[in-house]
Design an enzyme around this catalytic site. Structure first.
Site, short mmCIF file in Angstrom:
data_model
loop_
_atom_site.label_atom_id
_atom_site.label_comp_id
_atom_site.label_asym_id
_atom_site.label_seq_id
_atom_site.Cartn_x
_atom_site.Cartn_y
_atom_site.Cartn_z
N LYS A 260 0.84 -1.19 0.00
CA LYS A 260 0.00 0.00 0.00
C LYS A 260 0.88 1.25 0.00
CE LYS A 260 -3.81 -2.25 2.43
NZ LYS A 260 -4.92 -2.02 3.37
N TYR B 206 -12.11 -2.83 -3.68
CA TYR B 206 -12.63 -3.03 -2.31
C TYR B 206 -14.16 -3.10 -2.28
CZ TYR B 206 -8.07 -2.36 -0.02
OH TYR B 206 -6.78 -2.51 0.43
N ASN C 203 -2.40 -0.26 7.59
CA ASN C 203 -1.81 -1.51 7.11
C ASN C 203 -0.93 -1.22 5.89
OD1 ASN C 203 -3.00 -3.19 8.95
ND2 ASN C 203 -4.58 -3.97 7.60
N HIS D 208 -1.76 -5.46 1.13
CA HIS D 208 -3.01 -6.14 0.82
C HIS D 208 -2.63 -7.48 0.20
CE1 HIS D 208 -6.85 -7.19 -0.98
NE2 HIS D 208 -6.13 -7.56 -2.02
N GLU E 273 -8.43 -9.47 -8.69
CA GLU E 273 -7.45 -8.42 -8.41
C GLU E 273 -6.34 -8.39 -9.47
OE1 GLU E 273 -6.56 -9.46 -4.36
OE2 GLU E 273 -8.51 -8.71 -3.68
N1 UDP Z 1 -9.57 -1.64 7.40
C1 UDP Z 1 -9.75 -0.54 8.24
N2 UDP Z 1 -10.47 -0.70 9.40
C2 UDP Z 1 -11.00 -1.91 9.75
C3 UDP Z 1 -10.81 -3.01 8.91
C4 UDP Z 1 -10.10 -2.84 7.74
O1 UDP Z 1 -9.27 0.55 7.96
O2 UDP Z 1 -11.63 -1.99 10.82
C5 UDP Z 1 -8.79 -1.48 6.18
C6 UDP Z 1 -7.38 -2.02 6.33
O3 UDP Z 1 -6.49 -1.19 5.60
C7 UDP Z 1 -7.48 -3.39 5.66
C8 UDP Z 1 -8.47 -3.08 4.54
O4 UDP Z 1 -9.40 -2.18 5.12
O5 UDP Z 1 -6.22 -3.83 5.20
C9 UDP Z 1 -9.19 -4.27 3.97
O6 UDP Z 1 -9.89 -4.92 5.00
P1 UDP Z 1 -10.06 -6.48 4.98
O7 UDP Z 1 -11.01 -6.85 6.06
O8 UDP Z 1 -10.33 -6.96 3.60
O9 UDP Z 1 -8.62 -6.95 5.45
P2 UDP Z 1 -7.38 -7.55 4.67
O10 UDP Z 1 -7.92 -8.29 3.47
O11 UDP Z 1 -6.53 -6.36 4.29
O12 UDP Z 1 -6.76 -8.43 5.67
MG MG Z 2 -9.47 -8.24 2.18
#
Ligand code: UDP
Ligand code: MG
Length: 132
Positions: free
Chosen positions: A12, A52, A115, A118, A129
């Site tokens: 990211k 997303y 984070n 991804h 993706e």
């Molecule tokens: N995210 C956030 N707050 C949350 C959960 C997720 O800002 O409470 C953001 C975070 O950057 C995360 C992204 O949304 O990496 C995608 O969320 P997902 O649940 O898909 O997690 P990932 O696939 O990244 O593990």
């Molecule tokens: Mg995800």
């Protein structure tokens, strides 16, 4: 190219801004996975909203899409035996405060909103993706 031996991983913008590109790539090379595609990308709002789309009703959706536009990121495809499962373990856990030391998020992040990577979570999401 798209099969259960491939995973899409993105560094990211925040990970790039903190100069963590090498730290993120290194363990995948050491492990023996193969980098088969890599691109520096400044993602548009439309692209990110599509990427997303499953999270569109989440309260953090707008801030996520905005933070992902804060600069370029790195899009990659890695290939190798069970890379989908192993790659996710090597990187993370969504909530970095719960990520184990030795994982990328365990070592380099604290806040979920910041984070630094991804990764796809299924063969289907990897396929989508990689197409985007
Ligand atoms: N995210 C956030 N707050 C949350 C959960 C997720 O800002 O409470 C953001 C975070 O950057 C995360 C992204 O949304 O990496 C995608 O969320 P997902 O649940 O898909 O997690 P990932 O696939 O990244 O593990
Ligand atoms: Mg995800």
């Amino acid at each position: 190219m798209v099969n259960n031996k491939c995973i899409f991983i993105a560094i990211k913008p925040h990970g790039m801004q903190c100069n963590f590109v090498g730290e993120i790539i290194k363990p995948f090379e050491q492990k023996g996975f193969c980098l088969i595609a890599m691109k520096l990308i400044q993602a548009s709002e439309d692209l990110l909203k599509e990427h997303y789309i499953d999270l569109k009703d989440c309260p953090f959706f707008a801030s996520l899409v905005k933070s992902m536009q804060s600069g370029p990121g790195v899009s990659m495809v890695w290939e190798g035996l069970k890379v989908m499962k192993t790659g996710r373990v090597m990187l993370r856990g969504t909530k970095p405060m719960n990520s184990r030391p030795g994982t990328i998020h365990g070592d380099f992040c604290i806040q979920v909103g910041r984070n630094i990577t991804h990764c796809s979570d299924s063969v289907e999401s990897a396929e989508k993706e990689m197409g985007l």
